[in-house]
Motif scaffolding. Structure first.
Motif: not given
Length: 146
Positions: A110, A112, A114, A125, A127, A145
């Motif tokens: 994965e 991430t 921002q 955020r 993902l 999320w």
């Protein structure tokens, strides 16, 4: 004799038209078709082409306030439709201005990201996870999320 020549010409013409039907004649660059060319986006970190493309598509859907399009980018999630609508409601207006996407380290499982919106303290955020379609650098949105 002339009639067979005309028939042969018509058949040849039909075969040529049929042969070129599957080819895409739309010469619009992909970035314009997907809406990412209009994003006011800065990037930090080291995205791969696949992760950058995935984030651009997510932000373009937010900018267009297109919850259905955002949901279609999701890899899974039973709540994808509700979360997509929440994201559009919460972040769609903010996506109209300048944005900065900060990419975390590239991971096989994965990534991430921002996203900072101008004038907003909170960050979105995102993902991303690899797609299971045999493409080595193709990522999709984990829309689980909130």
């Amino acid at each position: 004799m002339k009639r067979s020549g005309v028939v042969a010409g018509v058949i040849t013409l039909l075969l040529l038209v049929w042969a070129f039907l599957p080819y895409d004649t739309d010469k619009t660059p992909q970035r314009h078709r997907t809406g990412v060319a209009d994003l006011d986006l800065s990037v930090t970190g080291r995205p791969s082409p696949g992760t950058l493309s995935a984030v651009e598509r997510v932000l373009a859907r937010l900018q267009e306030q297109d919850a259905d399009g955002l949901k279609e980018l999701a890899l899974d999630g039973d709540e994808a439709e509700d979360i997509a609508r929440t994201w559009v409601s919460e972040w769609g207006g903010r996506a109209q201005g300048p944005m900065t996407a900060d990419f975390g380290p590239l991971d096989k499982e994965e990534v991430t990201v921002q996203v900072a919106f101008e004038g907003e303290q909170r960050r979105l955020r995102i993902l991303l996870a690899p797609k299971d379609d045999g493409c080595e650098d193709c990522f999709g949105l984990m829309l689980t999320w909130k």
